[in-house]
Scaffold this motif. Sequence first.
Motif, PDB file in Angstrom:
ATOM      1  N   SER A   5       0.824  -1.207   0.000  1.00  0.00           N
ATOM      2  CA  SER A   5       0.000   0.000   0.000  1.00  0.00           C
ATOM      3  C   SER A   5       0.860   1.260   0.000  1.00  0.00           C
ATOM      4  O   SER A   5       1.602   1.502   0.959  1.00  0.00           O
ATOM      5  CB  SER A   5      -0.920   0.008   1.224  1.00  0.00           C
ATOM      6  OG  SER A   5      -1.530   1.269   1.378  1.00  0.00           O
ATOM      7  N   GLU A   7      -0.104   4.214   0.525  1.00  0.00           N
ATOM      8  CA  GLU A   7      -0.537   5.049   1.644  1.00  0.00           C
ATOM      9  C   GLU A   7       0.162   4.640   2.942  1.00  0.00           C
ATOM     10  O   GLU A   7       0.647   5.494   3.699  1.00  0.00           O
ATOM     11  CB  GLU A   7      -2.052   4.932   1.825  1.00  0.00           C
ATOM     12  CG  GLU A   7      -2.586   5.805   2.952  1.00  0.00           C
ATOM     13  CD  GLU A   7      -4.096   5.673   3.120  1.00  0.00           C
ATOM     14  OE1 GLU A   7      -4.629   6.280   4.062  1.00  0.00           O
ATOM     15  OE2 GLU A   7      -4.724   4.952   2.310  1.00  0.00           O
ATOM     16  N   ILE A   8       0.251   3.337   3.188  1.00  0.00           N
ATOM     17  CA  ILE A   8       0.889   2.843   4.406  1.00  0.00           C
ATOM     18  C   ILE A   8       2.386   3.125   4.385  1.00  0.00           C
ATOM     19  O   ILE A   8       2.978   3.560   5.383  1.00  0.00           O
ATOM     20  CB  ILE A   8       0.621   1.335   4.581  1.00  0.00           C
ATOM     21  CG1 ILE A   8      -0.863   1.103   4.879  1.00  0.00           C
ATOM     22  CG2 ILE A   8       1.487   0.755   5.692  1.00  0.00           C
ATOM     23  CD1 ILE A   8      -1.248  -0.358   4.960  1.00  0.00           C
ATOM     24  N   ASN A  10       4.042   5.456   2.645  1.00  0.00           N
ATOM     25  CA  ASN A  10       4.298   6.894   2.758  1.00  0.00           C
ATOM     26  C   ASN A  10       4.035   7.402   4.180  1.00  0.00           C
ATOM     27  O   ASN A  10       4.752   8.264   4.686  1.00  0.00           O
ATOM     28  CB  ASN A  10       3.421   7.668   1.770  1.00  0.00           C
ATOM     29  CG  ASN A  10       3.882   7.501   0.338  1.00  0.00           C
ATOM     30  OD1 ASN A  10       5.069   7.292   0.084  1.00  0.00           O
ATOM     31  ND2 ASN A  10       2.956   7.572  -0.603  1.00  0.00           N
ATOM     32  N   LYS A  11       2.997   6.854   4.821  1.00  0.00           N
ATOM     33  CA  LYS A  11       2.694   7.260   6.191  1.00  0.00           C
ATOM     34  C   LYS A  11       3.793   6.842   7.152  1.00  0.00           C
ATOM     35  O   LYS A  11       4.126   7.568   8.093  1.00  0.00           O
ATOM     36  CB  LYS A  11       1.360   6.643   6.609  1.00  0.00           C
ATOM     37  CG  LYS A  11       0.778   7.248   7.871  1.00  0.00           C
ATOM     38  CD  LYS A  11      -0.620   6.726   8.125  1.00  0.00           C
ATOM     39  CE  LYS A  11      -1.210   7.371   9.371  1.00  0.00           C
ATOM     40  NZ  LYS A  11      -2.594   6.882   9.630  1.00  0.00           N
ATOM     41  N   SER A  12       4.375   5.654   6.901  1.00  0.00           N
ATOM     42  CA  SER A  12       5.418   5.167   7.800  1.00  0.00           C
ATOM     43  C   SER A  12       6.702   5.986   7.691  1.00  0.00           C
ATOM     44  O   SER A  12       7.541   5.940   8.586  1.00  0.00           O
ATOM     45  CB  SER A  12       5.717   3.692   7.520  1.00  0.00           C
ATOM     46  OG  SER A  12       6.566   3.520   6.405  1.00  0.00           O
ATOM     47  N   ASN A  14       6.968   8.978   8.146  1.00  0.00           N
ATOM     48  CA  ASN A  14       6.971   9.908   9.268  1.00  0.00           C
ATOM     49  C   ASN A  14       7.696   9.327  10.485  1.00  0.00           C
ATOM     50  O   ASN A  14       8.311  10.060  11.258  1.00  0.00           O
ATOM     51  CB  ASN A  14       5.538  10.280   9.650  1.00  0.00           C
ATOM     52  CG  ASN A  14       4.838  11.088   8.569  1.00  0.00           C
ATOM     53  OD1 ASN A  14       5.467  11.893   7.890  1.00  0.00           O
ATOM     54  ND2 ASN A  14       3.550  10.871   8.393  1.00  0.00           N
ATOM     55  N   ARG A 198       8.053   0.817  13.474  1.00  0.00           N
ATOM     56  CA  ARG A 198       6.793   1.090  12.763  1.00  0.00           C
ATOM     57  C   ARG A 198       6.993   1.318  11.269  1.00  0.00           C
ATOM     58  O   ARG A 198       6.016   1.600  10.563  1.00  0.00           O
ATOM     59  CB  ARG A 198       6.122   2.327  13.374  1.00  0.00           C
ATOM     60  CG  ARG A 198       5.864   2.249  14.879  1.00  0.00           C
ATOM     61  CD  ARG A 198       4.816   1.194  15.208  1.00  0.00           C
ATOM     62  NE  ARG A 198       3.566   1.465  14.539  1.00  0.00           N
ATOM     63  CZ  ARG A 198       2.624   2.289  14.984  1.00  0.00           C
ATOM     64  NH1 ARG A 198       2.814   2.951  16.133  1.00  0.00           N
ATOM     65  NH2 ARG A 198       1.498   2.466  14.317  1.00  0.00           N
TER      66      ARG A 198
END
Length: 409
Positions: A5, A7-8, A10-12, A14, A198
């Motif tokens: 994913s 989205e997952i 790219n979010k990680s 952070n 994470r």
Amino acid sequence: MFSDSPEIVNKSFNFLLVSRATRSAALIFVTLSLPLYLHLLHYSLIFIGLLYVPITLFNIILILILGRLGDSIGYSKVLLLSEIFPVFGLLLITVSTNIYFIATGAIIAGITGSAGGMRGAFSPGMTAFVANNYPDELQRVTKLSLLTATASFFSIFGGIFLGLYTFLSRITGALMFYRIFFAISLILIISSALALSRLREYKRPRKTTRVMKKESFSYMLRIIIPNSLNAAAIGIAMPLLPLWFELKYHIGAGYVGDIYTISYAATALGSFISGRYLNGHFDGLKIASLARILQGLLFAVIAFVPFLYITAGIYIIRMAVAGIGSPLRGAINVRGINKEDYGTSTGIQGVSGRASQLTSGSSGYLMDFNLAFPLLIGGSIQAVGGALYYIMVKTWRPGNVAGLKKTKA
């Protein structure tokens, strides 16, 4: 730690930023403090310089192993694994003033001599992680500039910690001051490791070679040669620089911390400018190479400046220039590397850089002979390395393993 994913993934990213922030504050303080701390414990300049040799050797072995391992198990796992070492290393440095504990801790934690603003940004697997998840070079530069800017900004806190020495050491005593902030640094490194747990990344292509593809190896050689020269220069000039400021200008550790604090802000600004205003608008190779040349020349100039504030100003400018060049070089260094070889290639590049920093063993000898020598010699070598970097990369042509026959890119 794999995901399909976007989205997952790219979010990680952070969480990687959080990790670079906390580890930068921690490692910058320890890196700045180590020579000052050992000098306070009455160890000689020569001994302090030589201590960086086993630190470098241990890191060479570790980076090589973890770089190759990343291609097999994933770069996010390697990032987490590599963070365990500074956790245990800082624990040893914190609990005792015994030189065997301090030396072993510094070796395990990888407290190498460079206390630049991007010290906390890079660890085994980091560049490979970005390269794997962001295939477009412009996007890679953007992400790398964000990482280096974040690391540089939070390096400010490492400088602030040391800057508090002037006030807090009167209350705690000099030795206890360092041990308290070593403990704080340990907590920050643990926080970094938790953030790295994470991370998520895209699944990698299966590795088809035992080491790396020929085309990857050919390009990697072009990066290793100038980067090794630069690392040798850094090994000579940087390890004892905090102590150099203290001895040359007769200032306390707190004032040294203040100089570095401002320089880290300058590095963060340079990294931000690189990603926001230079990326995609100028020739990245020219900017990256010129930045390295200028860094070396400014070091050579500093060697002869008799006034503290002028020296501090020049050094701050130098660190801003370093911030501009680093994200661009990070992307260029993997430009010609096959996707399945990111970990091995960046690992070997890291090994060559660390091996060249074995010159740090000479830093104490040179400083003991003449305070100007480490900066003059190291700066001159770095300037030559910057010019060679441009030549080696500029003459590379895709699809040409030998690097001799020119083809269209």
